[in-house]
Scaffold this motif. Structure first.
Motif, mmCIF file in Angstrom:
data_model
loop_
_atom_site.group_PDB
_atom_site.id
_atom_site.type_symbol
_atom_site.label_atom_id
_atom_site.label_comp_id
_atom_site.label_asym_id
_atom_site.label_seq_id
_atom_site.Cartn_x
_atom_site.Cartn_y
_atom_site.Cartn_z
ATOM 1 N N PRO A 192 0.802 -1.233 0.000
ATOM 2 C CA PRO A 192 0.000 0.000 0.000
ATOM 3 C C PRO A 192 0.831 1.277 0.000
ATOM 4 O O PRO A 192 0.358 2.295 -0.490
ATOM 5 C CB PRO A 192 -0.832 -0.112 1.286
ATOM 6 C CG PRO A 192 -0.257 -1.213 2.081
ATOM 7 C CD PRO A 192 0.607 -2.040 1.206
ATOM 8 N N MET A 194 -1.502 4.170 -1.445
ATOM 9 C CA MET A 194 -2.943 3.954 -1.427
ATOM 10 C C MET A 194 -3.599 4.884 -0.401
ATOM 11 O O MET A 194 -3.201 4.898 0.760
ATOM 12 C CB MET A 194 -3.198 2.484 -1.052
ATOM 13 C CG MET A 194 -4.636 2.059 -1.181
ATOM 14 S SD MET A 194 -4.820 0.274 -0.813
ATOM 15 C CE MET A 194 -4.517 -0.413 -2.442
ATOM 16 N N ASP A 222 -6.255 6.240 2.335
ATOM 17 C CA ASP A 222 -6.913 5.496 3.403
ATOM 18 C C ASP A 222 -8.303 5.002 2.980
ATOM 19 O O ASP A 222 -8.714 3.899 3.341
ATOM 20 C CB ASP A 222 -7.029 6.366 4.670
ATOM 21 C CG ASP A 222 -5.700 6.403 5.430
ATOM 22 O OD1 ASP A 222 -4.768 5.656 5.035
ATOM 23 O OD2 ASP A 222 -5.598 7.181 6.388
ATOM 24 N N HIS A 279 -9.240 4.044 0.084
ATOM 25 C CA HIS A 279 -9.046 2.825 -0.712
ATOM 26 C C HIS A 279 -8.730 1.641 0.192
ATOM 27 O O HIS A 279 -9.189 0.521 -0.037
ATOM 28 C CB HIS A 279 -7.904 3.013 -1.713
ATOM 29 C CG HIS A 279 -8.242 3.896 -2.866
ATOM 30 N ND1 HIS A 279 -7.800 3.658 -4.144
ATOM 31 C CD2 HIS A 279 -8.977 5.024 -2.936
ATOM 32 C CE1 HIS A 279 -8.236 4.605 -4.963
ATOM 33 N NE2 HIS A 279 -8.956 5.446 -4.243
ATOM 34 N N LYS A 280 -7.901 1.894 1.198
ATOM 35 C CA LYS A 280 -7.551 0.798 2.114
ATOM 36 C C LYS A 280 -8.809 0.241 2.768
ATOM 37 O O LYS A 280 -8.989 -0.985 2.848
ATOM 38 C CB LYS A 280 -6.602 1.302 3.209
ATOM 39 C CG LYS A 280 -5.220 1.709 2.718
ATOM 40 C CD LYS A 280 -4.376 2.283 3.877
ATOM 41 C CE LYS A 280 -3.152 3.022 3.347
ATOM 42 N NZ LYS A 280 -2.515 3.876 4.376
ATOM 43 N N GLU A 293 -0.646 -7.658 3.206
ATOM 44 C CA GLU A 293 -0.046 -6.323 3.102
ATOM 45 C C GLU A 293 1.472 -6.459 3.206
ATOM 46 O O GLU A 293 1.988 -6.934 4.209
ATOM 47 C CB GLU A 293 -0.563 -5.455 4.265
ATOM 48 C CG GLU A 293 0.163 -4.119 4.401
ATOM 49 C CD GLU A 293 -0.369 -3.250 5.538
ATOM 50 O OE1 GLU A 293 -0.834 -3.818 6.557
ATOM 51 O OE2 GLU A 293 -0.332 -2.018 5.390
ATOM 52 N N ASP A 311 4.481 -4.278 3.727
ATOM 53 C CA ASP A 311 4.682 -2.906 4.199
ATOM 54 C C ASP A 311 6.170 -2.562 4.326
ATOM 55 O O ASP A 311 6.591 -1.869 5.240
ATOM 56 C CB ASP A 311 3.975 -2.737 5.549
ATOM 57 C CG ASP A 311 3.689 -1.266 5.850
ATOM 58 O OD1 ASP A 311 3.412 -0.510 4.903
ATOM 59 O OD2 ASP A 311 3.763 -0.880 7.033
ATOM 60 N N LEU A 339 -2.543 -0.765 6.276
ATOM 61 C CA LEU A 339 -3.741 -1.430 5.769
ATOM 62 C C LEU A 339 -4.327 -2.326 6.872
ATOM 63 O O LEU A 339 -5.543 -2.382 7.085
ATOM 64 C CB LEU A 339 -3.331 -2.256 4.544
ATOM 65 C CG LEU A 339 -4.394 -3.034 3.795
ATOM 66 C CD1 LEU A 339 -5.574 -2.155 3.423
ATOM 67 C CD2 LEU A 339 -3.797 -3.671 2.535
ATOM 68 N N HIS A 388 -0.115 -8.858 7.834
ATOM 69 C CA HIS A 388 0.814 -7.735 7.715
ATOM 70 C C HIS A 388 2.246 -8.275 7.670
ATOM 71 O O HIS A 388 2.664 -9.017 8.558
ATOM 72 C CB HIS A 388 0.637 -6.819 8.936
ATOM 73 C CG HIS A 388 1.498 -5.594 8.917
ATOM 74 N ND1 HIS A 388 1.132 -4.443 8.258
ATOM 75 C CD2 HIS A 388 2.696 -5.336 9.479
ATOM 76 C CE1 HIS A 388 2.074 -3.526 8.413
ATOM 77 N NE2 HIS A 388 3.034 -4.034 9.151
#
Lengths: 487, 487
Positions: B257, B267, B269, B271-272, B288, B290, B305, B316
């Motif tokens: 993201p 991206m 927020d 959209h997240k 995700e 990151d 995300l 994550h």
């Protein structure tokens, strides 16, 4: 212990002295006259003390010189039977070890563990902490950017060089570039299996084998075909031949030729040669897990299985985890004709191993300190294995069997057949002692009356007391079983 | 360059001074009179020099004060188009990236590389080598057995604590025990995908995406479904909705993201939140990656995300590799409702991560030094990105487009459509310059006229010359294409 006869009390006194190394093999025990004086007992009691120590293998009489401490009473250990190798092979089946391991872990976490005998792991005191710390700081001083520079995948690190150099002693010729560092031997095994087999494929393994390998097969969705394995000589070639006849689609064979886990067996060179030829002939990849060979008590290093490779069909995996530094996860793989594929899989799975550990470990391995450490480690482990074996022989119920392997970190103990290793595990855990139940070492029920006992802890009165207590727990299970059988 | 007009030669002289930081933004340029005297030119030539610098964005006129150096001419960069998101989705297909990567690696090894622009990697000078060395030696001093004691898998290390603490800032609430250390983000992605999907399953990914992810999918035997992705706002939610309608069996969606690789998109927020809800609704795991969020130039950290997760459906994954120490492979994963499965897979694949790196990195992360380092790193990378973008705008042929992302290590450059990134790669490599051809960033041919350029190297005259040379190489390809088209 008021009910213990006097001669037994005195014998125990000397036994304790022997176990505490106050009296060592070859030392003279007090004479009969001295025993009488020291303990204020009759000649017949003094004689009974000496004969007790002798009959239990702790002392020997030498003509006209008295009694002397012997080596621990190895001869009294009842060895295990060889496995039947002519029976029809097991079905090749998907592994379901995870549930068993999970239950074990969950139970374990619910209890405080005071004595952990469940691992195959040496205590930190057995490893060169200071030398390794110095090796790390030296590497950082000499290469200030080790932590901030990405490690190129083909870099010729001191670790790769040291492994390649030591490989020569055991019959392998590898360039440093052909030694691919991995996160321990377990990552090497994952990569090897992924390189040569697909989900659903059948892989032959030793039976019993360590649950780590069964977990790998389970997570990769491969089928395990368990091959009977001798506690002395390792995987049975005859049994493998039978299995090949029954299963024509075996993709790979995984073996631990030296100090197999849990058996401690060592495969003779003639077996290695036969196994290498058999795998080549039948198009099965041969994967060697060589984690323990540096722990082998032998006048010369054992030849690697990989040294019998004639066509790139043998994948060699090993690690420093058990021999140099349990806090490092530094292993390696040479994958023969699958090397390029394994390099690709390694890159996609976890990239190159970090440089720092490779510089530090490689630096130490290139020094004389490494071989000195290994010698000392083997000597410590020998004592610990012997003491543990002796305690088991002394305290476990009749019908207990074990082999004293020529090296390594553990003992594989066969309990009387009617005992359940899970019941022993449960009862021991309630008393804060952790053992590895045999159920974890096979996808079948064949090992349900075995336990694996770690010998990596230095011998102390607490450890001795723990093993005695464990013996009492097993004996109680044994007695309860006898009562049930009689009822 | 004898054919270069005099005004251009003089302008180049000042450009070099600006690029070498001899003249900095805000500095006054020589007056027209001074230019005439210094270079022995007419007023009209001196004026032409100033107007050239002005028109190319290097200088600005201030009334009655003369010309001053401006910030690099960001405004001249031609941004890329948004992708079409209403077309029929691509076929979900098995990935065949390995062959392309292999060819790339093989070719690369056949040449000496003097300028490597192909990675997404910061130069060692950008990272706190000394502080990390000190953190390692401090950890070893405080915990002398870190190297010789096996690392328990549930140990609460300073690294897990620091990650859990920093996660709060970006909207996640994780206990240290829920942060599972991994060998870099790439191992985390492997584990995440293995936990939620099987070989043959379909996984939606951004298009373009980094070849590391495509390799993981290929080695795991999963199908990639490429979803159009905006260079500004990341994965197109509309396009994903279309894909869901066409493919009802998408098992997982993988997104970066923040500072997506290679696009650099971020991206929003909103959209997240939509993406999280969409994945939950359709039973698709959301993974995700990151890796780059700490490199984002923004007044406040971007919300993870994962912070939009309401049901444990978001996994994550992240790493310190790009932000703290490229010589460490220290990543982590929180796998939401798959955490137990991921822990098991991690144990079976590579056991627990080593303790030393966790103590050292965790110690540094808990200090104020970490945030100071990140601030400095972001500032350095901003300059390097701007300089690189400026050089590309200046030296690449007309029709070249790029977006200047708000952070990160790289630029994704769209070449004129008729150009082949593989031909550019080949030609550049012959001149010892390495770029990453766009072919590696998609399983389709859609990115064949893109290249990814690393901005992790500090700006030097050699780098500037290399980028100029690269521009000439691309221009030559462009000219040759024009000749072919005319023939």
């Amino acid at each position: 212990m008021p009910s213990t006869p006097r001669y037994r009390q005195i014998a125990e006194h000397y036994l304790q002295a022997i176990r505490a190394d106050a009296l060592q093999p070859g030392d003279r025990l007090p004479s009969l006259r001295e025993l009488m004086q020291l303990h204020g007992v009759s000649l017949s009691t003094a004689l009974q003390v000496c004969r007790t120590l002798e009959s239990e293998g702790w002392a020997e009489a030498r003509e006209r010189s008295g009694y002397f401490v012997t080596r621990p009473r190895r001869l009294k250990i009842v060895p295990m039977d060889e496995p039947a190798t002519d029976r029809a092979p097991d079905p090749a089946q998907f592994v379901g070890i995870h549930e068993k391991v999970s239950a074990f872990v969950t139970q374990r976490r619910a209890h405080a563990v005071h004595l952990n005998l469940s691992t195959a792991r040496g205590a930190p005191a057995l490893y060169p902490a200071e030398a390794m710390r110095n090796a790390v700081t030296r590497a950082l001083r000499q290469h200030p950017e080790l932590l901030t520079q990405a490690t190129p995948s083909r870099e010729r690190t001191p670790f790769r060089e040291a492994v390649a150099q030591r490989a020569v002693r055991v019959g392998m010729a590898l360039s440093p570039e052909e030694v691919l560092p991995t996160h321990g031997c377990i990552e090497a095994l994952n990569l090897a299996l992924r390189a040569v087999a697909q989900p659903g494929d059948t892989v032959a393994v030793e039976s019993p084998t360590f649950y780590g390998l069964l977990q790998v097969l389970e997570t990769l969705g491969m089928r395990a075909l368990e091959i009977p394995t001798s506690p002395q000589t390792g995987l049975s070639i005859e049994a493998l031949e039978l299995a090949i006849a029954a299963y024509r689609d075996i993709k790979a064979v995984v073996v631990v030729p030296h100090l197999q886990n849990p058996l401690g067996s060592v495969m003779p060179d003639a077996h290695k040669a036969r196994l290498a030829a058999l795998c080549e002939q039948h198009g099965m990849a041969l994967i060697e897990d060589d984690t323990y060979s540096e722990l082998l008590d032998a006048p010369a290093p054992a030849r690697a299985l990989k040294s019998f490779d004639r066509s790139g069909n043998i994948i060699h995996c090993a690690s420093l985890h058990k021999v140099l530094a349990p806090g490092l996860r530094l292993g390696w793989i040479n994958a023969g004709r699958w090397q390029a594929r394994v390099e690709m899989l390694k890159y996609a799975q976890s990239r190159s191993n970090e440089a720092l550990a490779q510089w530090a470990a490689g630096g130490f391995m290139a020094s004389g300190g490494y071989d000195r450490h290994l010698k000392q480690l083997r000597a410590s482990l020998r004592t610990q294995r012997e003491r543990t074996a002796e305690a088991i022989t002394q305290h476990f119920p009749p019908g207990t069997r074990l082999n004293l392997p020529p090296g390594g970190l553990q003992l594989w103990v066969e309990l009387p057949r009617q005992l359940s290793s899970v019941a022993v595990f449960d009862a021991a855990l309630r008393e804060h002692i952790l053992v590895a139940p045999g159920t974890l070492f096979s996808n079948t029920t064949r090992c349900d009356h075995y336990v694996r006992i770690n010998c990596g802890l230095p011998w102390t009165p607490a450890l001795e007391a723990g093993l005695r207590r464990l013996g009492e727990i097993v004996c109680a299970q044994y007695a309860a079983g006898a009562v049930r059988a009689a009822a």
